[in-house]
Every structure is written in structure tokens, then in C-alpha cells.
Design an enzyme around this catalytic site. Structure first.
Site, PDB file in Angstrom:
ATOM      1  N   LYS A   1       0.974  -1.224   0.060  1.00 38.48           N
ATOM      2  CA  LYS A   1      -0.153   0.091  -0.095  1.00 38.48           C
ATOM      3  C   LYS A   1       0.774   1.239  -0.128  1.00 38.48           C
ATOM      4  CE  LYS A   1      -4.251  -1.741   1.903  1.00 38.48           C
ATOM      5  NZ  LYS A   1      -5.553  -1.428   2.916  1.00 38.48           N
TER       6      LYS A   1
ATOM      7  N   ASP B   1     -10.170   3.007   1.297  1.00 33.50           N
ATOM      8  CA  ASP B   1     -10.212   2.276   2.754  1.00 33.50           C
ATOM      9  C   ASP B   1     -10.999   3.460   3.588  1.00 33.50           C
ATOM     10  OD1 ASP B   1      -8.996   0.017   2.380  1.00 33.50           O
ATOM     11  OD2 ASP B   1      -7.074   0.635   2.676  1.00 33.50           O
TER      12      ASP B   1
END
Ligand code: ATR
Length: 276
Positions: free
Chosen positions: A66, A103
Site C-alpha cells: 500500500k 479504505d
């Protein structure tokens, strides 16, 4: 021609993302495939180059890529740059990758549904953990106007997270001892992996109907949430967040709003079939 999408990570074979996205492709009659793609740590850039050559149009990004994937992006949204984490890539018209983070929004979408439909604004929220997964959660709560406290086993790591994200004035406390003392907390969000291994679980003080949101799901979330319910907490696992971040990625790629509740049912079935 069938359009290619997927998720890169390691491990990635147990990811529910193919179940979620393929289901929506069927629902919407989209000619696309979604694959779980194992890319080892340290191979983010080369893995992405291969997938670019293979014609992938969009990718989700999970551990351990990420942060590393930011460098491989042509453009990065201001949110992903602030978080230092990208979980969704969209192919640009010039062939590069645009990085986004869903997210953060996915967590807020699902929290609103889970916690009495209200926003975290003005609520006292205790976030457990200061790892990679805590970052989007903590920033989303902070931006939403929650009164935020961060609890972690390693206090220095929690302080670093606050400094990195510019979360000023957030109280940092020790994980379990701190939680037991905090009677004013309305919502606890667990982002730690404590309880994922057999034989360990969080020790919950009396919940008295307060709310615990655990961002993990399936067998990993089971022991902590069972213990929390036994102590009088209302609980929600992280499957809704997983589906909500996927929905935001789907909208980014196709401009369509997918049905999150049908994806939740498909995921619960897949977890049951896997024995979770
Ligand atoms: P992720 O990226 O999924 O958040 P991580 O970066 O390894 O994973 O972070 C895991 C979190 O769980 C951290 O907050 C970690 O606490 P430390 O920062 O003190 O390491 C927490 N954690 C993991 N195992 C734990 C345990 N046995 N007891 C307490 N906290 C634990």
C-alpha cells in the site's frame, strides 16, 4: 474483449475481493474478470509493470504494497498522498496509474450503517492499534470530527502515526490498561492483530451497550468480538468496510453504484464454505 482487474498482495489467495467484484460484474453484465495476483514484497514496481503490459485496467492493492505503490503512480489523490497509502489503482488514458485510497471512505460508509446510522462527529472514539490499518481509520475519524484517542502496545508508534498524519491533540494511551480506565468512550475501533493468533484476545471492560467495530472479519475477528459481546458490547466486524472500499473502487472504475448488501451475503457464504 474481457477487461482485466485484480488485487495485488502477499498473501492474497484468501482475498474475498474476487468474490465481491466478480459478483458485481455479473450483476451489471460487465465483461470483466477480477484476479487475485500474488506479488511479493519488494517486487511492487516490477509486478505492476508486468500487469501494465498485460493490459490490467484497475487494481486493488493490499499488504505489503500500500505504501510502496505510491512511487509507481503517475498521479495520486490528495487523500492517498495524505495517508501515504494507495489501495486502488485506475489506469489513466496515457497508460500510467492513478492512485486512490478507498479504505478511508469505505470505513466511514460502513461505520455510519453499523453505529446507529449516525456520524462519528462529537463521539468519543478509541482506536486500538497504530499499524498500517489504523492510519485510514484514524484520519477518517479525525476528519469527521470525532474526539479521538489512540491506544497501542507501543506508545511511540502511536505518537509517530499522529505526527505523520497531523493529528494534533490526540491522546495516546497504553492498549489494555488505558482502555479499561476510559469510561467515556462511545465507540472502540479495533485495528490490531491481537486475537488473530490462537490463545490471545483483547480483555474488554464492561461494555454497557457501547459499540466495538473490528476492522477484521471471518475467523480473525471471531474471538475478540465474542469476548466483547460477552462483556456487554454491541459489535460489528470489518466485512462491511471491505465491501464498502470495494464499492468505491468499483465506482471509480465503472461509474456505477454496486449493491453492497448482496456482496456482503456472497462474502458470508464464501467464508462459511471456507470454514470461517
Ligand atoms: P497492520 O498493517 O495490519 O495494521 P501492523 O502494522 O503489524 O499490521 O500492526 C499491527 C497492530 O497490532 C499494531 O498496533 C500492533 O501493536 P504494536 O505497534 O505495539 O506492535 C498490534 N498488535 C499486534 N499484536 C499484538 C499483541 N500481541 N498485543 C498487542 N498489540 C498487538
Amino acid at each position: 474483449m474481457t477487461q482485466l482487474y485484480g488485487v495485488i498482495g502477499d498473501p492474497v489467495s484468501h482475498s474475498l475481493s474476487p468474490v465481491i467484484h466478480r459478483g458485481w460484474y455479473r450483476d451489471h453484465g460487465i465483461d470483466a474478470d477480477y484476479r487475485a495476483l500474488r506479488v511479493a514484497s519488494g517486487e511492487t514496481a516490477s509486478g505492476l509493470e508486468t500487469l501494465t503490459r498485460q493490459g490490467f485496467r484497475g487494481l486493488n492493492v493490499t499488504l505489503p504494497h500500500k505504501s510502496a505503490v505510491l512511487d509507481a503512480c503517475q498521479t495520486v489523490s490528495s487523500l492517498a498522498a495524505r495517508l501515504g497509502a494507495v489501495n486502488t489503482l485506475r489506469r489513466t488514458s496515457s497508460g500510467g496509474w492513478e492512485g486512490e485510497n478507498t479504505d478511508y471512505g469505505g470505513f466511514l460508509d460502513d461505520l455510519a450503517e453499523g453505529v446507529d446510522g449516525t456520524s462519528p462527529r462529537g463521539r468519543t472514539v478509541l482506536v486500538l492499534g497504530a499499524g498500517g490499518a489504523a492510519r485510514a481509520v484514524a484520519l477518517a475519524l479525525w476528519d469527521s470530527g470525532a474526539r479521538l484517542t489512540l491506544a497501542n502496545r507501543t506508545l511511540a508508534r502511536a505518537r509517530t502515526l499522529c505526527a505523520d498524519l497531523g493529528l494534533e491533540g490526540v491522546e495516546v494511551i497504553d492498549l489494555e490498561a488505558g482502555m479499561a480506565r476510559r469510561r467515556d468512550v462511545d465507540i472502540v475501533v479495533n485495528t490490531t492483530s491481537l486475537g488473530h493468533a490462537a490463545g490471545e484476545a483483547i480483555t474488554w471492560p464492561a461494555g454497557d451497550g457501547r459499540f466495538v467495530y473490528d476492522i477484521s472479519y471471518g475467523p480473525a475477528a471471531g474471538p475478540n468480538l465474542e469476548a466483547a459481546r460477552a462483556s456487554g458490547w454491541r459489535t460489528r466486524d470489518g466485512l462491511g468496510m471491505l465491501v464498502a472500499q470495494a464499492a468505491r473502487a468499483f465506482t471509480l472504475w465503472f461509474g456505477l453504484e454496486p449493491d453492497r448488501s448482496v456482496a456482503m451475503k456472497r462474502c458470508r457464504t464464501a467464508l462459511e464454505m471456507a470454514g470461517g
